[in-house]
Write a protein that holds these residues in place. Structure first.
Motif, PDB file in Angstrom:
ATOM      1  N   HIS A  94       0.799  -1.223   0.000  1.00  0.00           N
ATOM      2  CA  HIS A  94       0.000   0.000   0.000  1.00  0.00           C
ATOM      3  C   HIS A  94       0.835   1.278   0.000  1.00  0.00           C
ATOM      4  N   LEU A  95       1.578   1.547   1.076  1.00  0.00           N
ATOM      5  CA  LEU A  95       2.278   2.831   1.142  1.00  0.00           C
ATOM      6  C   LEU A  95       3.375   2.962   0.088  1.00  0.00           C
ATOM      7  N   LEU A  96       4.252   1.982   0.005  1.00  0.00           N
ATOM      8  CA  LEU A  96       5.336   2.069  -0.976  1.00  0.00           C
ATOM      9  C   LEU A  96       4.813   1.904  -2.397  1.00  0.00           C
ATOM     10  N   ASN A  97       3.863   1.013  -2.580  1.00  0.00           N
ATOM     11  CA  ASN A  97       3.254   0.799  -3.891  1.00  0.00           C
ATOM     12  C   ASN A  97       2.671   2.091  -4.447  1.00  0.00           C
ATOM     13  N   CYS A  98       2.133   2.927  -3.553  1.00  0.00           N
ATOM     14  CA  CYS A  98       1.555   4.203  -3.967  1.00  0.00           C
ATOM     15  C   CYS A  98       2.594   5.316  -4.067  1.00  0.00           C
ATOM     16  N   ALA A  99       3.548   5.323  -3.145  1.00  0.00           N
ATOM     17  CA  ALA A  99       4.543   6.396  -3.120  1.00  0.00           C
ATOM     18  C   ALA A  99       5.378   6.433  -4.399  1.00  0.00           C
ATOM     19  N   VAL A 100       5.650   5.266  -4.976  1.00  0.00           N
ATOM     20  CA  VAL A 100       6.494   5.235  -6.180  1.00  0.00           C
ATOM     21  C   VAL A 100       5.782   5.806  -7.405  1.00  0.00           C
ATOM     22  N   LEU A 101       4.480   6.059  -7.283  1.00  0.00           N
ATOM     23  CA  LEU A 101       3.766   6.741  -8.368  1.00  0.00           C
ATOM     24  C   LEU A 101       4.396   8.099  -8.643  1.00  0.00           C
ATOM     25  N   SER A 102       5.070   8.665  -7.634  1.00  0.00           N
ATOM     26  CA  SER A 102       5.703   9.978  -7.779  1.00  0.00           C
ATOM     27  C   SER A 102       6.724  10.008  -8.908  1.00  0.00           C
ATOM     28  N   GLU A 103       7.243   8.836  -9.285  1.00  0.00           N
ATOM     29  CA  GLU A 103       8.243   8.767 -10.359  1.00  0.00           C
ATOM     30  C   GLU A 103       7.711   9.300 -11.686  1.00  0.00           C
ATOM     31  N   VAL A 104       6.398   9.228 -11.889  1.00  0.00           N
ATOM     32  CA  VAL A 104       5.834   9.632 -13.183  1.00  0.00           C
ATOM     33  C   VAL A 104       4.915  10.847 -13.072  1.00  0.00           C
ATOM     34  N   VAL A 105       4.900  11.513 -11.927  1.00  0.00           N
ATOM     35  CA  VAL A 105       4.108  12.736 -11.763  1.00  0.00           C
ATOM     36  C   VAL A 105       5.015  13.936 -11.992  1.00  0.00           C
ATOM     37  N   PRO A 106       4.679  14.812 -12.936  1.00  0.00           N
ATOM     38  CA  PRO A 106       5.518  15.983 -13.221  1.00  0.00           C
ATOM     39  C   PRO A 106       5.662  16.897 -12.004  1.00  0.00           C
ATOM     40  N   GLU A 107       6.648  17.767 -12.049  1.00  0.00           N
ATOM     41  CA  GLU A 107       6.899  18.683 -10.933  1.00  0.00           C
ATOM     42  C   GLU A 107       5.888  19.825 -10.910  1.00  0.00           C
ATOM     43  N   GLY A 108       5.500  20.206  -9.695  1.00  0.00           N
ATOM     44  CA  GLY A 108       4.721  21.413  -9.482  1.00  0.00           C
ATOM     45  C   GLY A 108       3.325  21.447 -10.064  1.00  0.00           C
ATOM     46  N   VAL A 109       2.707  20.291 -10.253  1.00  0.00           N
ATOM     47  CA  VAL A 109       1.389  20.255 -10.887  1.00  0.00           C
ATOM     48  C   VAL A 109       0.279  20.114  -9.851  1.00  0.00           C
ATOM     49  N   THR A 110      -0.958  20.270 -10.317  1.00  0.00           N
ATOM     50  CA  THR A 110      -2.136  20.021  -9.495  1.00  0.00           C
ATOM     51  C   THR A 110      -2.602  18.593  -9.737  1.00  0.00           C
ATOM     52  N   VAL A 111      -3.047  17.948  -8.662  1.00  0.00           N
ATOM     53  CA  VAL A 111      -3.431  16.535  -8.717  1.00  0.00           C
ATOM     54  C   VAL A 111      -4.777  16.343  -8.035  1.00  0.00           C
ATOM     55  N   CYS A 112      -5.628  15.513  -8.625  1.00  0.00           N
ATOM     56  CA  CYS A 112      -6.873  15.105  -7.979  1.00  0.00           C
ATOM     57  C   CYS A 112      -6.859  13.593  -7.841  1.00  0.00           C
ATOM     58  N   ASP A 113      -6.904  13.124  -6.599  1.00  0.00           N
ATOM     59  CA  ASP A 113      -6.934  11.695  -6.320  1.00  0.00           C
ATOM     60  C   ASP A 113      -8.394  11.264  -6.221  1.00  0.00           C
ATOM     61  N   VAL A 114      -8.883  10.610  -7.274  1.00  0.00           N
ATOM     62  CA  VAL A 114     -10.300  10.257  -7.381  1.00  0.00           C
ATOM     63  C   VAL A 114     -10.596   8.983  -6.595  1.00  0.00           C
ATOM     64  N   GLY A 115     -11.662   9.026  -5.791  1.00  0.00           N
ATOM     65  CA  GLY A 115     -12.009   7.879  -4.965  1.00  0.00           C
ATOM     66  C   GLY A 115     -10.908   7.561  -3.988  1.00  0.00           C
TER      67      GLY A 115
END
Length: 238
Positions: free
Chosen positions: A54-75
């Motif tokens: 859960h925590l690490l599986n989700c945290a590594v998503l940061s590898e493909v999220v651009p810098e300084g953007v807005t994010v909406c986590d749906v559900g």
């Protein structure tokens, strides 16, 4: 033995991934293992594998999220992947979107306890948020719905040329294949399946990336988007 006591010690990978915010990650894991279970946000069987699955599986998503953007986590549910992402990426502005009150109550408590001032909790259904929340660069989701249905909720929330990043499992390629027609109608111009978390999680986390063109949601949502924009302008003039 309480559920909280069953939480295993954090692996060394967690110290590396969360860095200076490792203590906050531990506190979040403790909350999930305790009140997260008693409030029915996660199952008790998930407690022993909270870190890796859960925590690490989700945290590594940061590898493909651009810098300084807005994010909406749906559900967003119990805050996955939104909270781990927020812990490792203070440069992001994150909205945790969740329809159920007991979950948004928990999320607000976590955000305040961990001092995540770059995170906002919004209660609502994604399909009702068009015009109510500002369009974002990135929509994230995990274990919410099959890709075609998820895209119908998440893609319209994007800014032009934004992207949806959905954490999926072994069925990622299959879901993407079966959803292509629906994605095309939603203005999607590019899709890909990515593997992230090398050296952190095993198996790697699988991410379906869905990129839109200048009209997120396609023709179906064009009129709704225009109406929402007019309503927003009217409100600002009042």
């Amino acid at each position: 033995m309480t559920e909280a006591a069953e939480l295993p010690q954090a692996p060394e990978e967690a110290r590396t991934v969360f860095g200076e915010y490792f203590p906050e990650a531990v506190r979040y894991a403790e909350l999930l293992a305790d009140v997260g279970v008693t409030r029915g946000l996660i199952g008790p069987r998930e407690v022993p594998r909270l870190w890796e699955r859960h925590l690490l599986n989700c945290a590594v998503l940061s590898e493909v999220v651009p810098e300084g953007v807005t994010v909406c986590d749906v559900g967003s549910g119990a805050g996955l992947p939104g909270i781990p992402l927020a812990l490792v990426r203070r440069d992001l502005k994150i909205t945790l979107l969740e329809p159920l009150l007991r979950r948004t109550t928990f999320l607000q408590e976590v955000v305040e306890l961990l001092g995540l001032d770059h995170v906002t909790v919004v209660r609502g259904r994604a399909e009702e948020m068009l015009g109510k929340v500002p369009p974002v660069h990135v929509v994230t989701a995990r274990a919410v719905a099959p890709l075609d249905r998820l895209a119908g909720w998440g893609v319209p929330l994007l800014r032009p040329y934004g992207e949806m990043l959905a954490l999926k499992g072994d069925t990622a390629e299959e879901e993407l294949s079966s959803a292509r027609s629906a994605l095309g109608k939603l203005g999607v111009v590019e899709t890909s399946v990515l593997q992230v978390g090398q050296g952190v999680v095993d198996p790697l986390s699988t991410v379906v990336r869905v990129e839109v063109g200048e009209s997120p949601g396609g023709v179906r949502f064009a009129a709704k988007r225009a109406k929402a924009a007019r309503t927003s302008r009217t409100r600002r003039r009042r």
